[in-house]
Scaffold this motif. Structure first.
Motif, PDB file in Angstrom:
ATOM      1  N   THR A   9     102.732  83.814-124.268  1.00  0.00           N
ATOM      2  CA  THR A   9     103.114  85.136-123.776  1.00  0.00           C
ATOM      3  C   THR A   9     103.974  85.770-124.855  1.00  0.00           C
ATOM      4  OG1 THR A   9     103.069  84.366-121.495  1.00  0.00           O
ATOM      5  CG2 THR A   9     104.337  86.378-121.952  1.00  0.00           C
ATOM      6  N   LYS A  10     103.556  86.922-125.340  1.00  0.00           N
ATOM      7  CA  LYS A  10     104.257  87.547-126.460  1.00  0.00           C
ATOM      8  C   LYS A  10     105.457  88.369-126.033  1.00  0.00           C
ATOM      9  CE  LYS A  10     100.132  87.490-129.203  1.00  0.00           C
ATOM     10  NZ  LYS A  10      98.914  88.169-129.517  1.00  0.00           N
ATOM     11  N   SER A  11     105.415  88.906-124.856  1.00  0.00           N
ATOM     12  CA  SER A  11     106.528  89.697-124.350  1.00  0.00           C
ATOM     13  C   SER A  11     107.496  88.755-123.637  1.00  0.00           C
ATOM     14  CB  SER A  11     106.006  90.765-123.382  1.00  0.00           C
ATOM     15  OG  SER A  11     107.083  91.452-122.807  1.00  0.00           O
ATOM     16  N   VAL A  12     108.673  88.574-124.222  1.00  0.00           N
ATOM     17  CA  VAL A  12     109.621  87.606-123.700  1.00  0.00           C
ATOM     18  C   VAL A  12     110.830  88.303-123.101  1.00  0.00           C
ATOM     19  CG1 VAL A  12     111.055  85.600-124.230  1.00  0.00           C
ATOM     20  CG2 VAL A  12     108.929  85.955-125.475  1.00  0.00           C
ATOM     21  N   ILE A  33     108.661  85.000-112.929  1.00  0.00           N
ATOM     22  CA  ILE A  33     108.683  83.989-113.987  1.00  0.00           C
ATOM     23  C   ILE A  33     109.610  82.854-113.566  1.00  0.00           C
ATOM     24  CG2 ILE A  33     108.071  85.562-115.865  1.00  0.00           C
ATOM     25  CD1 ILE A  33     111.033  85.772-116.590  1.00  0.00           C
ATOM     26  N   GLN A 100     108.388  74.973-119.992  1.00  0.00           N
ATOM     27  CA  GLN A 100     108.155  76.046-120.947  1.00  0.00           C
ATOM     28  C   GLN A 100     108.840  75.743-122.268  1.00  0.00           C
ATOM     29  OE1 GLN A 100     109.498  79.339-118.717  1.00  0.00           O
ATOM     30  NE2 GLN A 100     111.570  78.596-118.505  1.00  0.00           N
ATOM     31  N   GLY A 112     107.564  84.442-128.867  1.00  0.00           N
ATOM     32  CA  GLY A 112     106.969  84.401-127.543  1.00  0.00           C
ATOM     33  C   GLY A 112     107.488  83.216-126.760  1.00  0.00           C
ATOM     34  N   ILE A 114     105.754  79.918-124.196  1.00  0.00           N
ATOM     35  CA  ILE A 114     104.564  79.279-123.661  1.00  0.00           C
ATOM     36  C   ILE A 114     105.002  78.398-122.495  1.00  0.00           C
ATOM     37  CG2 ILE A 114     104.657  77.385-125.345  1.00  0.00           C
ATOM     38  CD1 ILE A 114     101.540  77.408-125.238  1.00  0.00           C
ATOM     39  N   ASP A 118     100.363  78.744-118.871  1.00  0.00           N
ATOM     40  CA  ASP A 118      99.546  79.186-120.002  1.00  0.00           C
ATOM     41  C   ASP A 118      98.579  78.074-120.404  1.00  0.00           C
ATOM     42  OD1 ASP A 118     100.820  81.754-120.346  1.00  0.00           O
ATOM     43  OD2 ASP A 118     102.505  80.694-121.262  1.00  0.00           O
ATOM     44  N   ARG A 121      95.935  77.708-117.616  1.00  0.00           N
ATOM     45  CA  ARG A 121      94.981  78.820-117.727  1.00  0.00           C
ATOM     46  C   ARG A 121      93.968  78.549-118.842  1.00  0.00           C
ATOM     47  NH1 ARG A 121      98.417  82.420-118.511  1.00  0.00           N
ATOM     48  NH2 ARG A 121      98.753  82.940-116.336  1.00  0.00           N
TER      49      ARG A 121
END
Length: 142
Positions: A9-12, A33, A100, A112, A114, A118, A121
């Motif tokens: 996920t790039k938006s943190v 989250i 994470q 980011g 992870i 993730d 998925r």
């Protein structure tokens, strides 16, 4: 080979050390989250706060809302680099018993995050993980 950057996920969202646990609980729940990296007043990464950290404080601190993120966070942060194999993140999370890891750019900046979802998925999408002996997850401490 599937890389961390392919599924992270790039938006943190990050928390500040001086936020109250009530603010943190609200922010994590609202964003759906399970945790977030914690930054100090200078913007430096100093820990990680997960929802499970929120269930451990003394009841009187919870009721008063006085506990701060810095009091509850875990100061050790599992970190991987965006160009690491995704399996390195999985191995690191298993070894550190966390859900994470923060993801660093080659220059060391936060790139980011992870999480276990993730990875799940990616498996559900049929993405291929390469398992090797050269996995080197990094445990970055405060």
């Amino acid at each position: 080979m599937l890389l961390v950057k392919d599924i992270m996920t790039k938006s943190v969202f990050t928390l500040e050390t001086k936020a109250t646990m009530l603010e943190a609980a609200w922010a994590l729940t609202r964003r759906k989250i399970n945790g977030a990296p914690v930054r100090d007043e200078g913007g430096r990464l100093v820990g990680m706060l997960s929802k499970s950290d929120l269930v451990n404080p003394e009841p009187q601190d919870w009721i008063k809302g006085e506990a701060l993120v810095e009091d509850l966070m875990t100061p050790q942060v599992l970190g991987v680099y965006q160009d690491d194999p995704a399996i390195a993140a999985a191995h690191g999370m298993i070894t550190a018993n966390v859900h994470q890891a923060v993801v660093y750019a080659p220059n060391g900046d936060l790139a980011g995050i992870i999480g276990a979802m993730d990875l799940v998925r990616a498996v559900a999408e049929g993405r291929s993980f390469t398992v090797g002996d050269d996995v080197d997850p990094r445990l970055v401490e405060k």
